[in-house]
Design a protein around this motif. Structure first.
Motif, PDB file in Angstrom:
ATOM      1  N   ALA A  40       6.179  -4.557   3.937  1.00 53.40           N
ATOM      2  CA  ALA A  40       6.082  -3.244   4.582  1.00 53.40           C
ATOM      3  C   ALA A  40       4.842  -2.491   4.107  1.00 53.40           C
ATOM      4  O   ALA A  40       4.124  -1.882   4.902  1.00 53.40           O
ATOM      5  CB  ALA A  40       7.340  -2.427   4.297  1.00 53.40           C
ATOM      6  N   LEU A  41       4.579  -2.563   2.812  1.00 58.60           N
ATOM      7  CA  LEU A  41       3.396  -1.904   2.267  1.00 58.60           C
ATOM      8  C   LEU A  41       2.127  -2.540   2.822  1.00 58.60           C
ATOM      9  O   LEU A  41       1.180  -1.837   3.212  1.00 58.60           O
ATOM     10  CB  LEU A  41       3.408  -1.985   0.746  1.00 58.60           C
ATOM     11  CG  LEU A  41       2.248  -1.306   0.023  1.00 58.60           C
ATOM     12  CD1 LEU A  41       2.213   0.179   0.347  1.00 58.60           C
ATOM     13  CD2 LEU A  41       2.371  -1.526  -1.469  1.00 58.60           C
ATOM     14  N   GLY A  42       2.097  -3.860   2.870  1.00 59.53           N
ATOM     15  CA  GLY A  42       0.938  -4.558   3.424  1.00 59.53           C
ATOM     16  C   GLY A  42       0.690  -4.191   4.873  1.00 59.53           C
ATOM     17  O   GLY A  42      -0.457  -3.958   5.279  1.00 59.53           O
ATOM     18  N   ASN A  43       1.752  -4.117   5.663  1.00 60.78           N
ATOM     19  CA  ASN A  43       1.608  -3.732   7.067  1.00 60.78           C
ATOM     20  C   ASN A  43       1.078  -2.302   7.196  1.00 60.78           C
ATOM     21  O   ASN A  43       0.242  -2.022   8.057  1.00 60.78           O
ATOM     22  CB  ASN A  43       2.942  -3.862   7.804  1.00 60.78           C
ATOM     23  CG  ASN A  43       3.303  -5.312   8.063  1.00 60.78           C
ATOM     24  OD1 ASN A  43       2.434  -6.176   8.146  1.00 60.78           O
ATOM     25  ND2 ASN A  43       4.596  -5.582   8.181  1.00 60.78           N
ATOM     26  N   LEU A  46      -2.610  -2.400   6.439  1.00 56.55           N
ATOM     27  CA  LEU A  46      -3.370  -3.007   7.536  1.00 56.55           C
ATOM     28  C   LEU A  46      -3.467  -2.092   8.746  1.00 56.55           C
ATOM     29  O   LEU A  46      -4.474  -2.085   9.460  1.00 56.55           O
ATOM     30  CB  LEU A  46      -2.736  -4.343   7.937  1.00 56.55           C
ATOM     31  CG  LEU A  46      -2.881  -5.477   6.923  1.00 56.55           C
ATOM     32  CD1 LEU A  46      -2.090  -6.697   7.378  1.00 56.55           C
ATOM     33  CD2 LEU A  46      -4.339  -5.831   6.716  1.00 56.55           C
ATOM     34  N   LYS A  47      -2.431  -1.305   9.003  1.00 53.87           N
ATOM     35  CA  LYS A  47      -2.441  -0.374  10.139  1.00 53.87           C
ATOM     36  C   LYS A  47      -3.235   0.894   9.837  1.00 53.87           C
ATOM     37  O   LYS A  47      -3.445   1.719  10.713  1.00 53.87           O
ATOM     38  CB  LYS A  47      -1.013   0.007  10.510  1.00 53.87           C
ATOM     39  CG  LYS A  47      -0.230  -1.130  11.126  1.00 53.87           C
ATOM     40  CD  LYS A  47       1.182  -0.703  11.449  1.00 53.87           C
ATOM     41  CE  LYS A  47       1.978  -1.855  12.015  1.00 53.87           C
ATOM     42  NZ  LYS A  47       3.370  -1.471  12.289  1.00 53.87           N
ATOM     43  N   GLY A  48      -3.660   1.051   8.584  1.00 57.34           N
ATOM     44  CA  GLY A  48      -4.436   2.225   8.223  1.00 57.34           C
ATOM     45  C   GLY A  48      -3.594   3.442   7.899  1.00 57.34           C
ATOM     46  O   GLY A  48      -4.114   4.545   7.759  1.00 57.34           O
ATOM     47  N   GLN A  49      -2.287   3.255   7.779  1.00 46.69           N
ATOM     48  CA  GLN A  49      -1.397   4.361   7.450  1.00 46.69           C
ATOM     49  C   GLN A  49      -1.535   4.762   5.985  1.00 46.69           C
ATOM     50  O   GLN A  49      -1.243   5.888   5.619  1.00 46.69           O
ATOM     51  CB  GLN A  49       0.052   3.989   7.757  1.00 46.69           C
ATOM     52  CG  GLN A  49       0.295   3.730   9.224  1.00 46.69           C
ATOM     53  CD  GLN A  49       1.670   3.137   9.491  1.00 46.69           C
ATOM     54  OE1 GLN A  49       2.276   2.550   8.613  1.00 46.69           O
ATOM     55  NE2 GLN A  49       2.128   3.279  10.733  1.00 46.69           N
ATOM     56  N   ILE A  50      -1.964   3.820   5.152  1.00 50.96           N
ATOM     57  CA  ILE A  50      -2.189   4.076   3.735  1.00 50.96           C
ATOM     58  C   ILE A  50      -3.619   3.647   3.432  1.00 50.96           C
ATOM     59  O   ILE A  50      -4.014   2.518   3.731  1.00 50.96           O
ATOM     60  CB  ILE A  50      -1.203   3.285   2.847  1.00 50.96           C
ATOM     61  CG1 ILE A  50       0.229   3.701   3.134  1.00 50.96           C
ATOM     62  CG2 ILE A  50      -1.530   3.491   1.371  1.00 50.96           C
ATOM     63  CD1 ILE A  50       1.263   2.883   2.400  1.00 50.96           C
ATOM     64  N   ASN A  51      -4.382   4.548   2.847  1.00 49.81           N
ATOM     65  CA  ASN A  51      -5.770   4.254   2.542  1.00 49.81           C
ATOM     66  C   ASN A  51      -5.877   3.757   1.101  1.00 49.81           C
ATOM     67  O   ASN A  51      -5.623   4.492   0.159  1.00 49.81           O
ATOM     68  CB  ASN A  51      -6.626   5.499   2.738  1.00 49.81           C
ATOM     69  CG  ASN A  51      -8.098   5.201   2.615  1.00 49.81           C
ATOM     70  OD1 ASN A  51      -8.497   4.042   2.622  1.00 49.81           O
ATOM     71  ND2 ASN A  51      -8.896   6.236   2.497  1.00 49.81           N
ATOM     72  N   VAL A  52      -6.232   2.477   0.953  1.00 54.58           N
ATOM     73  CA  VAL A  52      -6.389   1.870  -0.366  1.00 54.58           C
ATOM     74  C   VAL A  52      -7.804   1.306  -0.448  1.00 54.58           C
ATOM     75  O   VAL A  52      -8.211   0.538   0.434  1.00 54.58           O
ATOM     76  CB  VAL A  52      -5.361   0.738  -0.589  1.00 54.58           C
ATOM     77  CG1 VAL A  52      -5.557   0.080  -1.934  1.00 54.58           C
ATOM     78  CG2 VAL A  52      -3.956   1.261  -0.441  1.00 54.58           C
ATOM     79  N   LEU A  57      -7.241  -2.912  -3.806  1.00 54.79           N
ATOM     80  CA  LEU A  57      -6.430  -3.865  -3.055  1.00 54.79           C
ATOM     81  C   LEU A  57      -6.648  -5.280  -3.583  1.00 54.79           C
ATOM     82  O   LEU A  57      -5.691  -6.038  -3.779  1.00 54.79           O
ATOM     83  CB  LEU A  57      -6.771  -3.789  -1.570  1.00 54.79           C
ATOM     84  CG  LEU A  57      -5.886  -4.555  -0.613  1.00 54.79           C
ATOM     85  CD1 LEU A  57      -4.437  -4.100  -0.716  1.00 54.79           C
ATOM     86  CD2 LEU A  57      -6.378  -4.395   0.811  1.00 54.79           C
ATOM     87  N   GLY A  58      -7.896  -5.628  -3.869  1.00 53.89           N
ATOM     88  CA  GLY A  58      -8.196  -6.945  -4.431  1.00 53.89           C
ATOM     89  C   GLY A  58      -7.544  -7.147  -5.781  1.00 53.89           C
ATOM     90  O   GLY A  58      -7.002  -8.210  -6.075  1.00 53.89           O
ATOM     91  N   GLU A  59      -7.583  -6.114  -6.632  1.00 58.21           N
ATOM     92  CA  GLU A  59      -6.949  -6.193  -7.946  1.00 58.21           C
ATOM     93  C   GLU A  59      -5.440  -6.409  -7.813  1.00 58.21           C
ATOM     94  O   GLU A  59      -4.855  -7.215  -8.549  1.00 58.21           O
ATOM     95  CB  GLU A  59      -7.217  -4.920  -8.739  1.00 58.21           C
ATOM     96  CG  GLU A  59      -8.645  -4.746  -9.184  1.00 58.21           C
ATOM     97  CD  GLU A  59      -8.897  -3.379  -9.809  1.00 58.21           C
ATOM     98  OE1 GLU A  59      -7.928  -2.641 -10.067  1.00 58.21           O
ATOM     99  OE2 GLU A  59     -10.071  -3.057 -10.041  1.00 58.21           O
ATOM    100  N   LEU A  60      -4.829  -5.701  -6.875  1.00 56.87           N
ATOM    101  CA  LEU A  60      -3.386  -5.843  -6.666  1.00 56.87           C
ATOM    102  C   LEU A  60      -3.021  -7.243  -6.198  1.00 56.87           C
ATOM    103  O   LEU A  60      -2.050  -7.837  -6.667  1.00 56.87           O
ATOM    104  CB  LEU A  60      -2.887  -4.813  -5.646  1.00 56.87           C
ATOM    105  CG  LEU A  60      -2.868  -3.366  -6.107  1.00 56.87           C
ATOM    106  CD1 LEU A  60      -2.563  -2.438  -4.932  1.00 56.87           C
ATOM    107  CD2 LEU A  60      -1.836  -3.175  -7.206  1.00 56.87           C
ATOM    108  N   VAL A  61      -3.817  -7.782  -5.286  1.00 62.67           N
ATOM    109  CA  VAL A  61      -3.553  -9.129  -4.771  1.00 62.67           C
ATOM    110  C   VAL A  61      -3.675 -10.156  -5.892  1.00 62.67           C
ATOM    111  O   VAL A  61      -2.832 -11.050  -6.031  1.00 62.67           O
ATOM    112  CB  VAL A  61      -4.506  -9.463  -3.599  1.00 62.67           C
ATOM    113  CG1 VAL A  61      -4.409 -10.934  -3.231  1.00 62.67           C
ATOM    114  CG2 VAL A  61      -4.178  -8.595  -2.402  1.00 62.67           C
ATOM    115  N   LEU A  62      -4.723 -10.039  -6.714  1.00 64.39           N
ATOM    116  CA  LEU A  62      -4.892 -10.977  -7.828  1.00 64.39           C
ATOM    117  C   LEU A  62      -3.742 -10.871  -8.820  1.00 64.39           C
ATOM    118  O   LEU A  62      -3.229 -11.888  -9.320  1.00 64.39           O
ATOM    119  CB  LEU A  62      -6.218 -10.729  -8.536  1.00 64.39           C
ATOM    120  CG  LEU A  62      -7.467 -11.126  -7.755  1.00 64.39           C
ATOM    121  CD1 LEU A  62      -8.723 -10.689  -8.503  1.00 64.39           C
ATOM    122  CD2 LEU A  62      -7.482 -12.618  -7.494  1.00 64.39           C
TER     123      LEU A  62
END
Length: 75
Positions: A40-43, A46-52, A57-62
């Protein structure tokens, strides 16, 4: 020293099995909820509802990938 009877040992083993089953169930449920929250957070990102920022974002993914690899290695 008084030794436990077979019935007592069976009772302890039964309790331990039941506790393990409930812990596994809780873990699966929490993992499912976490996966749903991540999706849900990822979506939303991606939809631009949350600006990261891209860097964050890269740090979180790693970090998530490292945690995932650690969990797989522990199993």
């Amino acid at each position: 020293m008084i030794q436990p009877t077979k019935d007592e040992i069976r009772g302890w083993l039964s309790e331990a099995r039941n506790e393990l089953r409930s812990e596994r169930f809780r873990r699966r449920l929490l993992e499912h909820e976490l996966c749903s929250a991540k999706r849900a957070l990822g979506n939303a990102v991606l939809k631009g509802q949350i600006n990261v920022p891209i860097e964050k974002l890269g740090e979180l993914v790693l970090k998530l990938q490292k945690e995932s690899e650690t969990e797989e290695a522990d199993m």
